[in-house]
Design a protein around this motif. Sequence first.
Motif, PDB file in Angstrom:
ATOM      1  N   MET A   1       0.856  -1.187   0.000  1.00  0.00           N
ATOM      2  CA  MET A   1       0.000   0.000   0.000  1.00  0.00           C
ATOM      3  C   MET A   1       0.890   1.235   0.000  1.00  0.00           C
ATOM      4  O   MET A   1       2.075   1.164   0.324  1.00  0.00           O
ATOM      5  N   ASP A   2       0.294   2.389  -0.340  1.00  0.00           N
ATOM      6  CA  ASP A   2       1.070   3.645  -0.345  1.00  0.00           C
ATOM      7  C   ASP A   2       1.173   4.239   1.053  1.00  0.00           C
ATOM      8  O   ASP A   2       2.177   4.859   1.405  1.00  0.00           O
ATOM      9  N   GLY A   3       0.117   4.077   1.826  1.00  0.00           N
ATOM     10  CA  GLY A   3       0.108   4.678   3.157  1.00  0.00           C
ATOM     11  C   GLY A   3      -0.550   3.763   4.174  1.00  0.00           C
ATOM     12  O   GLY A   3      -1.389   2.922   3.833  1.00  0.00           O
ATOM     13  N   ILE A   4      -0.137   3.935   5.432  1.00  0.00           N
ATOM     14  CA  ILE A   4      -0.764   3.211   6.544  1.00  0.00           C
ATOM     15  C   ILE A   4      -1.170   4.237   7.595  1.00  0.00           C
ATOM     16  O   ILE A   4      -0.383   5.141   7.924  1.00  0.00           O
ATOM     17  N   ILE A   5      -2.384   4.096   8.095  1.00  0.00           N
ATOM     18  CA  ILE A   5      -2.814   4.864   9.264  1.00  0.00           C
ATOM     19  C   ILE A   5      -2.856   3.872  10.413  1.00  0.00           C
ATOM     20  O   ILE A   5      -3.579   2.873  10.356  1.00  0.00           O
TER      21      ILE A   5
ATOM     22  N   SER B   1       4.240   5.372   3.741  1.00  0.00           N
ATOM     23  CA  SER B   1       4.198   6.447   4.746  1.00  0.00           C
ATOM     24  C   SER B   1       3.247   6.020   5.851  1.00  0.00           C
ATOM     25  O   SER B   1       2.118   5.603   5.565  1.00  0.00           O
ATOM     26  N   VAL B   2       3.678   6.130   7.087  1.00  0.00           N
ATOM     27  CA  VAL B   2       2.828   5.717   8.209  1.00  0.00           C
ATOM     28  C   VAL B   2       2.451   6.952   9.038  1.00  0.00           C
ATOM     29  O   VAL B   2       3.324   7.745   9.417  1.00  0.00           O
TER      30      VAL B   2
ATOM     31  N   THR C   1      -6.644  12.563   4.466  1.00  0.00           N
ATOM     32  CA  THR C   1      -6.484  13.791   3.680  1.00  0.00           C
ATOM     33  C   THR C   1      -5.013  14.134   3.500  1.00  0.00           C
ATOM     34  O   THR C   1      -4.586  14.487   2.398  1.00  0.00           O
ATOM     35  N   TRP C   2      -4.239  13.989   4.562  1.00  0.00           N
ATOM     36  CA  TRP C   2      -2.798  14.280   4.465  1.00  0.00           C
ATOM     37  C   TRP C   2      -2.124  13.332   3.477  1.00  0.00           C
ATOM     38  O   TRP C   2      -1.350  13.761   2.619  1.00  0.00           O
ATOM     39  N   LEU C   3      -2.439  12.042   3.594  1.00  0.00           N
ATOM     40  CA  LEU C   3      -1.808  11.071   2.692  1.00  0.00           C
ATOM     41  C   LEU C   3      -2.201  11.360   1.231  1.00  0.00           C
ATOM     42  O   LEU C   3      -1.367  11.286   0.330  1.00  0.00           O
ATOM     43  N   LEU C   4      -3.458  11.716   1.012  1.00  0.00           N
ATOM     44  CA  LEU C   4      -3.920  11.971  -0.367  1.00  0.00           C
ATOM     45  C   LEU C   4      -3.273  13.215  -0.962  1.00  0.00           C
ATOM     46  O   LEU C   4      -3.021  13.272  -2.151  1.00  0.00           O
ATOM     47  N   THR C   5      -3.015  14.202  -0.140  1.00  0.00           N
ATOM     48  CA  THR C   5      -2.527  15.481  -0.668  1.00  0.00           C
ATOM     49  C   THR C   5      -1.025  15.659  -0.549  1.00  0.00           C
ATOM     50  O   THR C   5      -0.455  16.524  -1.211  1.00  0.00           O
ATOM     51  N   ASN C   6      -0.372  14.865   0.248  1.00  0.00           N
ATOM     52  CA  ASN C   6       1.062  15.075   0.467  1.00  0.00           C
ATOM     53  C   ASN C   6       1.934  13.904   0.075  1.00  0.00           C
ATOM     54  O   ASN C   6       3.145  13.939   0.248  1.00  0.00           O
ATOM     55  N   HIS C   7       1.310  12.866  -0.397  1.00  0.00           N
ATOM     56  CA  HIS C   7       2.130  11.679  -0.684  1.00  0.00           C
ATOM     57  C   HIS C   7       2.792  11.797  -2.057  1.00  0.00           C
ATOM     58  O   HIS C   7       2.179  12.228  -2.988  1.00  0.00           O
TER      59      HIS C   7
END
Length: 140
Positions: free
Chosen positions: A65-69, A92-93, A134-140
């Motif tokens: 995956m691109d990001g993990i929360i 990015s976590v 939102t952060w992952l979508l806009t800053n990744h």
Amino acid sequence: MKIAIINGPNLNLLGKRETDIYGTESFDQFFEKLKTKFTEAELVYFQSNIEGELVNAIQEYGFSMDGIILNPAAYTHTSVAIGDAVAAVKASVVEVHISNVHAREDFRKFSHVSGKCAGSIFGLGLKGYELAITWLLTNH
Ligand code: DQA
């Protein structure tokens, strides 16, 4: 963008557990809303009460995956293994805590994962997960 939400122990009881701290909404209900709100993201959700299963999930999603929360719940404060897993993966976590861990008992002020994450959000309730997406979508 592919994002995995990983929740740790006792977060399967959201909506029933200490509702004055964690609120009355279950995570399953909330996750349905997230999927409707963030149609541009491919969201998956995993929860476990077992430390090793959380490490496995971080390893698996951390390379697919691109990001993990990540809300490791009580393991935040105890688990070297979860901290090491976060440091090991490519995604990015973002660390999220529903409650303000800094306004509670002293043992909740220490995190094994904060220093390994892109950033941390705490004390903003379930909204913290939305902000992380939102952060992952806009800053990744
Ligand atoms: C928590 C905070 C932790 O200290 C606690 O053990 C939890 C939930 C939170 O989301 O506020 O189980 O991670």
